[in-house]
Design a protein around this motif. Sequence first.
Motif, PDB file in Angstrom:
ATOM      1  N   PHE A   1      -8.397 -17.630  -1.516  1.00 40.16           N
ATOM      2  CA  PHE A   1      -9.525 -17.558  -0.579  1.00 40.16           C
ATOM      3  C   PHE A   1     -10.663 -16.848  -1.310  1.00 40.16           C
ATOM      4  O   PHE A   1     -10.551 -15.651  -1.586  1.00 40.16           O
ATOM      5  CB  PHE A   1      -9.134 -16.780   0.677  1.00 40.16           C
ATOM      6  N   VAL A   2     -11.706 -17.562  -1.622  1.00 38.05           N
ATOM      7  CA  VAL A   2     -12.761 -16.955  -2.430  1.00 38.05           C
ATOM      8  C   VAL A   2     -14.137 -17.245  -1.840  1.00 38.05           C
ATOM      9  O   VAL A   2     -14.317 -18.153  -1.019  1.00 38.05           O
ATOM     10  CB  VAL A   2     -12.730 -17.450  -3.900  1.00 38.05           C
ATOM     11  N   ALA A   3     -15.098 -16.439  -2.286  1.00 36.95           N
ATOM     12  CA  ALA A   3     -16.506 -16.639  -1.938  1.00 36.95           C
ATOM     13  C   ALA A   3     -17.249 -17.002  -3.220  1.00 36.95           C
ATOM     14  O   ALA A   3     -17.511 -16.122  -4.043  1.00 36.95           O
ATOM     15  CB  ALA A   3     -17.079 -15.374  -1.322  1.00 36.95           C
TER      16      ALA A   3
ATOM     17  N   ALA B   1     -14.467 -20.774  -0.051  1.00 33.85           N
ATOM     18  CA  ALA B   1     -13.622 -21.806  -0.649  1.00 33.85           C
ATOM     19  C   ALA B   1     -12.156 -21.497  -0.400  1.00 33.85           C
ATOM     20  O   ALA B   1     -11.722 -20.350  -0.548  1.00 33.85           O
ATOM     21  CB  ALA B   1     -13.889 -21.903  -2.147  1.00 33.85           C
ATOM     22  N   TYR B   2     -11.436 -22.515   0.019  1.00 32.15           N
ATOM     23  CA  TYR B   2      -9.987 -22.429   0.187  1.00 32.15           C
ATOM     24  C   TYR B   2      -9.350 -23.160  -0.975  1.00 32.15           C
ATOM     25  O   TYR B   2      -9.794 -24.251  -1.338  1.00 32.15           O
ATOM     26  CB  TYR B   2      -9.555 -23.093   1.496  1.00 32.15           C
TER      27      TYR B   2
ATOM     28  N   GLN C   1       0.820  -1.207   0.000  1.00 29.00           N
ATOM     29  CA  GLN C   1       0.000   0.000   0.000  1.00 29.00           C
ATOM     30  C   GLN C   1       0.854   1.256   0.000  1.00 29.00           C
ATOM     31  O   GLN C   1       0.499   2.259  -0.598  1.00 29.00           O
ATOM     32  CB  GLN C   1      -0.929  -0.027   1.220  1.00 29.00           C
TER      33      GLN C   1
ATOM     34  N   ASP D   1     -15.391 -14.403  -6.240  1.00 33.21           N
ATOM     35  CA  ASP D   1     -14.390 -13.350  -6.089  1.00 33.21           C
ATOM     36  C   ASP D   1     -13.668 -13.557  -4.772  1.00 33.21           C
ATOM     37  O   ASP D   1     -14.213 -14.181  -3.858  1.00 33.21           O
ATOM     38  CB  ASP D   1     -15.021 -11.953  -6.159  1.00 33.21           C
TER      39      ASP D   1
ATOM     40  N   THR E   1      -5.758 -23.736  -3.914  1.00 35.89           N
ATOM     41  CA  THR E   1      -4.401 -23.516  -4.394  1.00 35.89           C
ATOM     42  C   THR E   1      -4.504 -22.925  -5.792  1.00 35.89           C
ATOM     43  O   THR E   1      -5.432 -23.248  -6.542  1.00 35.89           O
ATOM     44  CB  THR E   1      -3.603 -24.823  -4.449  1.00 35.89           C
TER      45      THR E   1
ATOM     46  N   GLN F   1      -2.830 -15.079  -2.166  1.00 37.33           N
ATOM     47  CA  GLN F   1      -1.629 -14.614  -1.480  1.00 37.33           C
ATOM     48  C   GLN F   1      -0.478 -15.529  -1.859  1.00 37.33           C
ATOM     49  O   GLN F   1      -0.549 -16.739  -1.605  1.00 37.33           O
ATOM     50  CB  GLN F   1      -1.852 -14.621   0.035  1.00 37.33           C
TER      51      GLN F   1
ATOM     52  N   THR G   1      -9.354 -13.367  -2.902  1.00 33.45           N
ATOM     53  CA  THR G   1      -7.964 -12.928  -2.932  1.00 33.45           C
ATOM     54  C   THR G   1      -7.045 -14.133  -3.062  1.00 33.45           C
ATOM     55  O   THR G   1      -7.415 -15.254  -2.697  1.00 33.45           O
ATOM     56  CB  THR G   1      -7.572 -12.173  -1.644  1.00 33.45           C
TER      57      THR G   1
ATOM     58  N   VAL H   1       2.198  -8.468  -3.026  1.00 30.22           N
ATOM     59  CA  VAL H   1       1.633  -8.750  -1.713  1.00 30.22           C
ATOM     60  C   VAL H   1       0.402  -9.650  -1.809  1.00 30.22           C
ATOM     61  O   VAL H   1       0.292 -10.657  -1.124  1.00 30.22           O
ATOM     62  CB  VAL H   1       1.271  -7.432  -0.990  1.00 30.22           C
ATOM     63  N   PHE H   2      -0.495  -9.276  -2.649  1.00 28.27           N
ATOM     64  CA  PHE H   2      -1.698 -10.090  -2.814  1.00 28.27           C
ATOM     65  C   PHE H   2      -2.348  -9.723  -4.139  1.00 28.27           C
ATOM     66  O   PHE H   2      -1.944  -8.762  -4.800  1.00 28.27           O
ATOM     67  CB  PHE H   2      -2.682  -9.893  -1.652  1.00 28.27           C
TER      68      PHE H   2
END
Lengths: 185, 224
Positions: free
Chosen positions: B180-182, B202-203, B104, B153, B205, B157, B155, B117-118
């Motif tokens: 890591f998504v929804a 949802a987790y 940031q 959608d 790779t 990492q 993120t 970073v992400f």
Amino acid sequence: MAAPRGYFLDRALLYLFSYNTEIEHRTQKIGIVPEGARYNESARVGDSRVYNVFREKSQGGLGPGFKAVTGRLIAGFDRALYRSDDVIVGDVQATIETDDGELIGTRYRATAYLRPGGYAAYVAGIDRAGTENVPVQAPIVITPSFETQASAYQFLVTHRCVGFGRADVIKSEIRRLSYDIYAMT
Amino acid sequence: MTQPSYLASAPPLDLRSIRTSFLDKGIAYALSFGFTLESTGLVRKDERSLQLGLRAPPSPGANDVVFHVLGGDRVPGLDKKGRDLPAGFVVKPLDATILFHAQQDPSLAPLEDQELVFASLQGRLTFEATPSDARTRGEKTDGEPIRISVSYDGTIQPRETTTFAALKLPPAQAIRASAFVAPFFETTHPKYHWLTENACIAYGTWALEESGAIVASFDVYTVE
């Protein structure tokens, strides 16, 4: 075709903060739209709180230097769609002002299931679940993401979050929402 | 920062009346799936981010299928009543967009030297029953295969320290990340409607392979 993966991927939830929000009684009943029934709801800003259940001052689990999120909601608006398949899908936008004066924006989808036939009963005004003395508590789950330029709260931006919530329902109208927000890690 | 004027009359926070216990949370395994995407190109969005466009490959990858990690086609579900999962459905990705972000702090270092970073990602895909799947054959009378729409959608990492300089197409070395998504499911089929009735997380790779392809795999959980 290769054999599918035979093990679960790692998963964990890290508690971040909680919030309560009171809902304005004057729901904007847009009415029946092509996708279902639309109801717009607003948070009562002065009565909404953002807090840490442990009353912590720093955010545990992420290392030093991360502040716990405490403050209040200064804006909150939900475009709730009651779908004809008995699922409520909310489209929420809100702004948190932290105790140290930083602003955090969030937008998320909320999901809740009425019951079989719940949509028809709701729009017909038949359902009158919950009373002033005994509100019905309904589970609601949200999957928020956050935006802020404040460096102390950048951990909110880099994580996808999930919120486990309860809605206090009186006469089939949501009057109060309470959530615990966790980061997916 | 001073308090905005519109809050000047707001009452002070009184934490004494606020709960000190957590709300119950329920989480139940729903299904797993994988998908493969082709990269279309990298576009610099601004001083701190790079966008990767993605599209569906001409044919599904070997792991682009819905499955149960432990085998079978049933899960207990949140209510323990038992739910059918669309095991064996082919995953057909439509498109996705990934935005890689630097730190940031707008440092003076050029973007190529900054740490990745992400990334935020969003995309759409479809689960589709295969004609050879005897279990689902004939469930729709109009001849169309059963389809479940999925939009997501979230993120990602990176698992190892990576700079923007390493983010090329194709990369010299695969970039691997946790995702890591929804996901949001839509279907009218009564057998799989339960997926639409609860929020899901949802987790996964995620990897940008040396070939330039994206290979991802997710475990989806329903939450309450």
